[in-house]
Design a protein around this motif. Sequence first.
Motif, PDB file in Angstrom:
ATOM      1  N   ALA A   1     -52.423  26.605  -8.138  1.00 26.88           N
ATOM      2  CA  ALA A   1     -53.333  26.349  -9.249  1.00 26.88           C
ATOM      3  C   ALA A   1     -54.458  25.403  -8.837  1.00 26.88           C
ATOM      4  O   ALA A   1     -55.483  25.335  -9.504  1.00 26.88           O
TER       5      ALA A   1
ATOM      6  N   PRO B   1     -58.695  23.244  -9.202  1.00 25.99           N
ATOM      7  CA  PRO B   1     -58.322  24.171 -10.268  1.00 25.99           C
ATOM      8  C   PRO B   1     -59.504  25.043 -10.678  1.00 25.99           C
ATOM      9  O   PRO B   1     -60.653  24.646 -10.533  1.00 25.99           O
ATOM     10  N   SER B   2     -59.189  26.225 -11.145  1.00 26.49           N
ATOM     11  CA  SER B   2     -60.245  27.126 -11.575  1.00 26.49           C
ATOM     12  C   SER B   2     -59.706  28.036 -12.663  1.00 26.49           C
ATOM     13  O   SER B   2     -58.504  28.301 -12.735  1.00 26.49           O
ATOM     14  N   ALA B   3     -60.600  28.505 -13.499  1.00 29.25           N
ATOM     15  CA  ALA B   3     -60.196  29.391 -14.586  1.00 29.25           C
ATOM     16  C   ALA B   3     -59.716  30.742 -14.062  1.00 29.25           C
ATOM     17  O   ALA B   3     -59.138  31.522 -14.802  1.00 29.25           O
TER      18      ALA B   3
ATOM     19  N   ARG C   1     -57.396  31.043 -11.929  1.00 32.70           N
ATOM     20  CA  ARG C   1     -55.966  30.938 -11.715  1.00 32.70           C
ATOM     21  C   ARG C   1     -55.335  30.241 -12.909  1.00 32.70           C
ATOM     22  O   ARG C   1     -55.345  29.023 -13.004  1.00 32.70           O
TER      23      ARG C   1
ATOM     24  N   THR D   1     -56.880  23.979 -15.459  1.00 29.81           N
ATOM     25  CA  THR D   1     -56.663  25.369 -15.040  1.00 29.81           C
ATOM     26  C   THR D   1     -57.363  26.348 -15.977  1.00 29.81           C
ATOM     27  O   THR D   1     -57.436  27.536 -15.672  1.00 29.81           O
TER      28      THR D   1
ATOM     29  N   GLY E   1     -60.474  25.847 -16.780  1.00 29.53           N
ATOM     30  CA  GLY E   1     -61.890  25.763 -16.415  1.00 29.53           C
ATOM     31  C   GLY E   1     -62.606  24.547 -16.959  1.00 29.53           C
ATOM     32  O   GLY E   1     -63.834  24.521 -16.988  1.00 29.53           O
TER      33      GLY E   1
END
Lengths: 277, 347
Positions: free
Chosen positions: A70, A90-92, A94, B248, B250
């Motif tokens: 994540a 983190p990124s949208a 995942r 997570t 964004g």
Amino acid sequence: MVAIAPEQGVSEAASLRVWHVTKEFASPDGGVTPGAHALDDVSLSIAAGELVSIVGPSGCGKSTLLRMLAGLTSPTSGELAIGAEPITEPSAERGLVFQDPNLFPWLTVRRNIEVGLVARGVLREKRAEVDEFMRLVGLEAFANSFPHHLSGGMAQRVSLARALINHPRVLLLDEPLGALDAFTRMRMQDEVLHLWRAHGTTMLFVTHDIDEAIYMSDRIVIMTQRPGKIEQIIPVELDRPRDRSSSDFLRLRGDILETLHFAGQPMAGNNRQSAAT
Amino acid sequence: MNSAIQEVATEASVITMARSAAGEAAFTAPPALKSRPQTLLAIPVAAAIGLAVHYFVPKSEPLYPTHFYPIFLSVMFGLGLAGALAQISFPRLRRWMRKMCPILGAVVLTAALWELATSCLELLPLPYFPGPEGVMAALASDRVLLFDSTWHSLVLLLSGYAVGTVIALITGVTIGWFPHARYWGMPLLKVVGPIPATAWIPLAMVISPSALWSAIGLVALAVWFPVTMLTASGISNTRTSYLDVARTLGAGQAYLIFRVAIPAALPNIFIGLFMGLGTSFLTLVVAETVGVKSGLGWYLSWAQGWAEYGKVYGALVIMAAFFSTIMTVLFKVRDHVLVWQKGVIKW
């Protein structure tokens, strides 16, 4: 149910790669205690659109692996990548779903589902999707309720919808059904499978429940603890929808139990466990 | 009369018990109280006792030319009687009266006892303890000045409270969120914060251009410390999993601060706001007494200077109403902002 066209389809961009990853946690005095490897040289690759589950005793580092994928934790050494891009933060893309739904108690169900859209600043364009996802998880009637009015299963559905509304390439699930009762859990397994098929999202699923792993996944990764290592990867070649009481299912279950049993080296394993608690 | 007091007292305690029981089982309807005539007639009975004391017990104190107190009693008597009749056809009024009659009856009865102790029996020395008529006459004759003082106090309190809260929210969020700000800010907060705002009065008078500004600054300071402290602790205790989830999904830094950490800290922030309100009342009254030549605190010490104790009590009555109203407003704001907590915690 509403069919939502998968954005990416099943492309290589949604594959996951874990390459010789090691994670050590610093001990309180700042040094690294020997044997405190949460993960030791773990390598794994997951194809786009695959549903893979990880089973193993507590402390085998499965949650740590998920947090690293994540982007919430970074590995001590080794590399993680989604498609061709290394994972650093983190990124949208995942999504992560925890055992505790972790809904924001100050937001209504609807606003909780909207969180990803608001955070990415795309709520205006994608407002219609909020309704779709509320229908998808069957919670239209609770749109304006606050999370504490929901049952455990409902709250976990909201948390799934909240993660899915971003159309993540990969969905990481950390024992998402662990806190639910047996019946709700079985129903939710079907719902997660439905969402998986509808979206073609790659899913990596941590669970304690071997039946759940067999029922849901394409492959099962079995991990052992201290240090956390991958013991074995077992493909599940049963036709879907799977019958929990078929002989193939039960045979596979026996195999996995056996693997876990021998993998843990019963006596030593017990000692370690009691030392850990 | 004693039995009447006991009656009222038991009635009140029965009702409190019933109410707390109802509060515990929030979803069950409040249990129906027995309708007893004593409850509904508490106000007219108490008012009648008051009027009897006023007109038939001989006074040793010189009589006031005004008649505010008997008018007040008569109005209470009339309203109480009218209410007791009207409740027969209005169930909502009945419920309200069952709740309020014992309390209001006790208030009227206290006034009667007070008159008995002061004007009639002279148990308490004058001029320090005037009777109810003396206080009411003072309230009536000084109404313009009192209104003006209340207005000045309100302006001072609200501006000081607003300034203090805004600054406290900024410093609290900064200290709670950024580790560097925490390192440097926390020791300062811990050392300087506990000094009572009123202790800064000598310095404030030197520094600020006018007494009004120094008073606003002192009230702001009184609010600043508790609000900053509780905001900082609320922000830094935000559940890590909320932040992880948001990241997570964004979320960037701004979202994490304004849409996760601050809402999560709001229950704490409100505790700070309530504590700050208490200290700001104190600071307001002291600052008005010492520096600013207006407001309720100034009126209070001015009336004391002239030994007009009727006015002192009048000011106290106004202050009680004023401060409790502001407190109620803050409770309403909290109920609105933290509506999501309803059912999670008990208020």
